[in-house]
Design a protein around this motif. Structure first.
Motif, PDB file in Angstrom:
ATOM      1  N   THR A 174     -14.846   7.036  11.087  1.00 31.17           N
ATOM      2  CA  THR A 174     -14.078   8.275  10.883  1.00 31.17           C
ATOM      3  C   THR A 174     -13.132   7.239   9.589  1.00 31.17           C
ATOM      4  N   ARG A 175     -13.929   5.763   8.379  1.00 28.35           N
ATOM      5  CA  ARG A 175     -13.900   5.360   7.885  1.00 28.35           C
ATOM      6  C   ARG A 175     -12.319   4.620   8.343  1.00 28.35           C
ATOM      7  N   GLN A 176     -11.225   4.928   8.755  1.00 27.33           N
ATOM      8  CA  GLN A 176     -10.490   4.439   9.003  1.00 27.33           C
ATOM      9  C   GLN A 176      -9.947   2.774   9.128  1.00 27.33           C
ATOM     10  N   VAL A 177      -9.251   1.777   8.424  1.00 26.25           N
ATOM     11  CA  VAL A 177      -9.212  -0.051   8.181  1.00 26.25           C
ATOM     12  C   VAL A 177      -7.683  -0.612   8.150  1.00 26.25           C
ATOM     13  N   THR A 178      -8.098  -1.316   9.224  1.00 27.31           N
ATOM     14  CA  THR A 178      -6.605  -1.581   9.348  1.00 27.31           C
ATOM     15  C   THR A 178      -6.610  -3.034   8.836  1.00 27.31           C
ATOM     16  N   GLU A 179      -5.600  -4.154   8.068  1.00 33.23           N
ATOM     17  CA  GLU A 179      -5.613  -5.544   8.077  1.00 33.23           C
ATOM     18  C   GLU A 179      -3.858  -6.032   8.927  1.00 33.23           C
ATOM     19  N   TYR A 180      -4.494  -7.007   9.350  1.00 31.73           N
ATOM     20  CA  TYR A 180      -3.569  -7.621  10.185  1.00 31.73           C
ATOM     21  C   TYR A 180      -3.491  -9.002  10.508  1.00 31.73           C
ATOM     22  N   PHE A 181      -1.597  -9.132   9.396  1.00 31.84           N
ATOM     23  CA  PHE A 181      -1.907 -10.373   9.305  1.00 31.84           C
ATOM     24  C   PHE A 181      -0.490 -11.112   8.764  1.00 31.84           C
ATOM     25  N   GLY A 182      -0.403 -12.282   8.337  1.00 39.33           N
ATOM     26  CA  GLY A 182       1.281 -13.001   8.729  1.00 39.33           C
ATOM     27  C   GLY A 182       1.720 -12.768   9.935  1.00 39.33           C
ATOM     28  N   GLN A 183       0.929 -13.448  10.729  1.00 33.57           N
ATOM     29  CA  GLN A 183       1.542 -13.608  12.348  1.00 33.57           C
ATOM     30  C   GLN A 183       2.823 -14.505  11.820  1.00 33.57           C
ATOM     31  N   GLN A 184       3.474 -14.348  12.969  1.00 32.59           N
ATOM     32  CA  GLN A 184       4.738 -15.557  13.494  1.00 32.59           C
ATOM     33  C   GLN A 184       4.689 -15.939  14.259  1.00 32.59           C
ATOM     34  N   SER A 185       5.845 -17.163  14.342  1.00 32.07           N
ATOM     35  CA  SER A 185       5.353 -18.504  15.606  1.00 32.07           C
ATOM     36  C   SER A 185       5.878 -16.940  16.551  1.00 32.07           C
ATOM     37  N   ASP A 186       6.363 -16.355  16.886  1.00 36.03           N
ATOM     38  CA  ASP A 186       7.454 -15.336  18.094  1.00 36.03           C
ATOM     39  C   ASP A 186       5.796 -14.808  18.592  1.00 36.03           C
ATOM     40  N   GLY A 187       4.704 -14.523  16.634  1.00 34.94           N
ATOM     41  CA  GLY A 187       3.420 -14.153  17.882  1.00 34.94           C
ATOM     42  C   GLY A 187       3.744 -11.704  17.113  1.00 34.94           C
ATOM     43  N   SER A 188       5.259 -12.083  16.196  1.00 33.01           N
ATOM     44  CA  SER A 188       4.174 -10.870  15.603  1.00 33.01           C
ATOM     45  C   SER A 188       2.939 -11.056  14.723  1.00 33.01           C
ATOM     46  N   TYR A 189       3.574  -9.456  14.229  1.00 36.87           N
ATOM     47  CA  TYR A 189       2.555  -9.394  12.895  1.00 36.87           C
ATOM     48  C   TYR A 189       2.646  -8.396  11.722  1.00 36.87           C
ATOM     49  N   SER A 190       2.303  -8.471  10.924  1.00 34.07           N
ATOM     50  CA  SER A 190       2.741  -7.543  10.067  1.00 34.07           C
ATOM     51  C   SER A 190       0.975  -6.853   9.940  1.00 34.07           C
ATOM     52  N   THR A 191       0.888  -5.250   9.696  1.00 30.91           N
ATOM     53  CA  THR A 191      -0.089  -4.297   9.830  1.00 30.91           C
ATOM     54  C   THR A 191      -0.112  -3.553   8.256  1.00 30.91           C
ATOM     55  N   ARG A 192      -1.303  -3.293   7.721  1.00 28.43           N
ATOM     56  CA  ARG A 192      -1.641  -2.239   6.581  1.00 28.43           C
ATOM     57  C   ARG A 192      -2.483  -1.689   6.724  1.00 28.43           C
ATOM     58  N   GLY A 193      -2.599  -0.205   6.558  1.00 28.40           N
ATOM     59  CA  GLY A 193      -4.236   0.241   5.434  1.00 28.40           C
ATOM     60  C   GLY A 193      -5.082  -0.314   4.774  1.00 28.40           C
ATOM     61  N   VAL A 194      -5.667  -0.199   4.240  1.00 29.74           N
ATOM     62  CA  VAL A 194      -6.877  -0.747   3.379  1.00 29.74           C
ATOM     63  C   VAL A 194      -7.375   0.604   3.098  1.00 29.74           C
ATOM     64  N   MET A 195      -7.724   0.675   1.935  1.00 28.83           N
ATOM     65  CA  MET A 195      -8.144   1.924   0.371  1.00 28.83           C
ATOM     66  C   MET A 195      -9.174   1.601   0.849  1.00 28.83           C
ATOM     67  N   SER A 196     -10.235   3.305   2.188  1.00 28.79           N
ATOM     68  CA  SER A 196     -11.608   3.126   2.543  1.00 28.79           C
ATOM     69  C   SER A 196     -11.562   5.016   1.315  1.00 28.79           C
ATOM     70  N   TRP A 197     -12.243   4.946   0.365  1.00 30.11           N
ATOM     71  CA  TRP A 197     -13.123   5.952  -0.612  1.00 30.11           C
ATOM     72  C   TRP A 197     -13.472   6.713   0.162  1.00 30.11           C
ATOM     73  N   PRO A 198     -13.343   8.196  -0.269  1.00 30.87           N
ATOM     74  CA  PRO A 198     -14.362   9.127   1.162  1.00 30.87           C
ATOM     75  C   PRO A 198     -15.636   9.638   0.689  1.00 30.87           C
ATOM     76  N   ASN A 199     -16.199   8.096   0.365  1.00 33.54           N
ATOM     77  CA  ASN A 199     -17.878   8.566  -0.535  1.00 33.54           C
ATOM     78  C   ASN A 199     -18.577   9.257   0.222  1.00 33.54           C
ATOM     79  N   GLU A 200     -19.504   9.507   0.770  1.00 34.14           N
ATOM     80  CA  GLU A 200     -20.912   9.857   1.386  1.00 34.14           C
ATOM     81  C   GLU A 200     -22.071   8.657   0.557  1.00 34.14           C
ATOM     82  N   PRO A 201     -22.245   7.953   2.183  1.00 33.81           N
ATOM     83  CA  PRO A 201     -22.842   6.630   2.116  1.00 33.81           C
ATOM     84  C   PRO A 201     -24.741   7.040   1.704  1.00 33.81           C
ATOM     85  N   LEU A 202     -25.178   8.134   1.884  1.00 33.48           N
ATOM     86  CA  LEU A 202     -26.022   8.485   1.938  1.00 33.48           C
ATOM     87  C   LEU A 202     -26.551   8.831   0.476  1.00 33.48           C
TER      88      LEU A 202
END
Length: 239
Positions: A174-202
């Motif tokens: 699906t080319r969906q990419v997610t980044e999890y970062f900034g984990q806190q002491s309570d176990g929580s974290y932040s997420t963001r989508g990472v841009m994945s351009w709709p290119n045809e690999p071949l």
């Protein structure tokens, strides 16, 4: 473009290179390390481009993951590439057919070579290995794991990379990419989508091949890359 069964790659590519033809050969580069080296030597002797078709290098999701982790210290890589048995297969098992993609991704993301291999292989429904759990350690200390098989009734293609500051997950279909970062002491974290351009690999792969021919620059996936990937795959098979 040489896209024949692996055992013919060296003879056909060698003849083309010696005739002055630029060559893009499908992965794996050849059936044996000696054949791969023969192709590399022929390209050098005739000043021709030899590029290996490791198409996942050009998957926009892989490119997005590489951008996301560049400059960070990678701890581990986990890749899952599973699905049903492909009726077209005739000569090789999952390590050569599927895991070669992921061996290349691991080397590409880390810029390091695989130095330790711990394979577990099984034959469950075919006369070649159709299930493989492959563990690696790289020269820079990164550990990696590939799960691949032809026994899962649906396709999964996922890439997970853990670094010291983030965890990046990519679906290579699906080319969906997610980044999890900034984990806190309570176990929580932040997420963001990472841009994945709709290119045809071949298409991107062919453009890279043409670029190497036009400019004389080193191709995106060299014959040496193909040889290293093949060496690791054959080690996994005990060859």
């Amino acid at each position: 473009i040489v896209a024949t069964p692996n055992r013919h790659h060296a003879d056909l590519s060698g003849a083309l290179l010696e005739a002055g033809v630029q060559v893009l050969v499908e992965k794996p580069i050849a059936a044996t390390v000696a054949d791969a080296q023969r192709m590399i030597d022929a390209a050098k002797a005739n000043s021709r481009v030899l590029m290996v078709g490791q198409v996942e290098r050009f998957n926009p999701a892989v490119e997005a993951v590489k951008r996301a982790v560049d400059g960070d210290d990678i701890i581990s890589i986990q890749i899952t590439r599973v699905g049903p048995f492909p009726p077209r297969m005739g000569e090789v098992g999952v390590v050569i057919d599927l895991a070669v993609h992921d061996i290349d991704i691991i080397r590409h993301l880390t810029g390091s070579e695989i130095v330790e291999v711990q394979p577990q292989l099984a034959r469950t429904r075919a006369d070649r290995e159709d299930t493989a759990l492959l563990q690696f350690r790289l020269a820079n200390g990164v550990i990696a794991h590939i799960t691949t098989n032809w026994v899962t009734p649906y396709k999964v293609r996922t890439l997970q990379v853990a670094t010291k500051t983030k965890f990046v997950v990519a679906d290579l279909m699906t080319r969906q990419v997610t980044e999890y970062f900034g984990q806190q002491s309570d176990g929580s974290y932040s997420t963001r989508g990472v841009m994945s351009w709709p290119n045809e690999p071949l298409k991107k792969e062919l453009e890279a091949f043409a670029h190497a021919i036009r400019t004389g620059e080193t191709p995106a996936v060299t014959g040496e890359d193909g040889l290293r990937n093949l060496e690791v795959a054959l080690r996994c098979l005990g060859e």
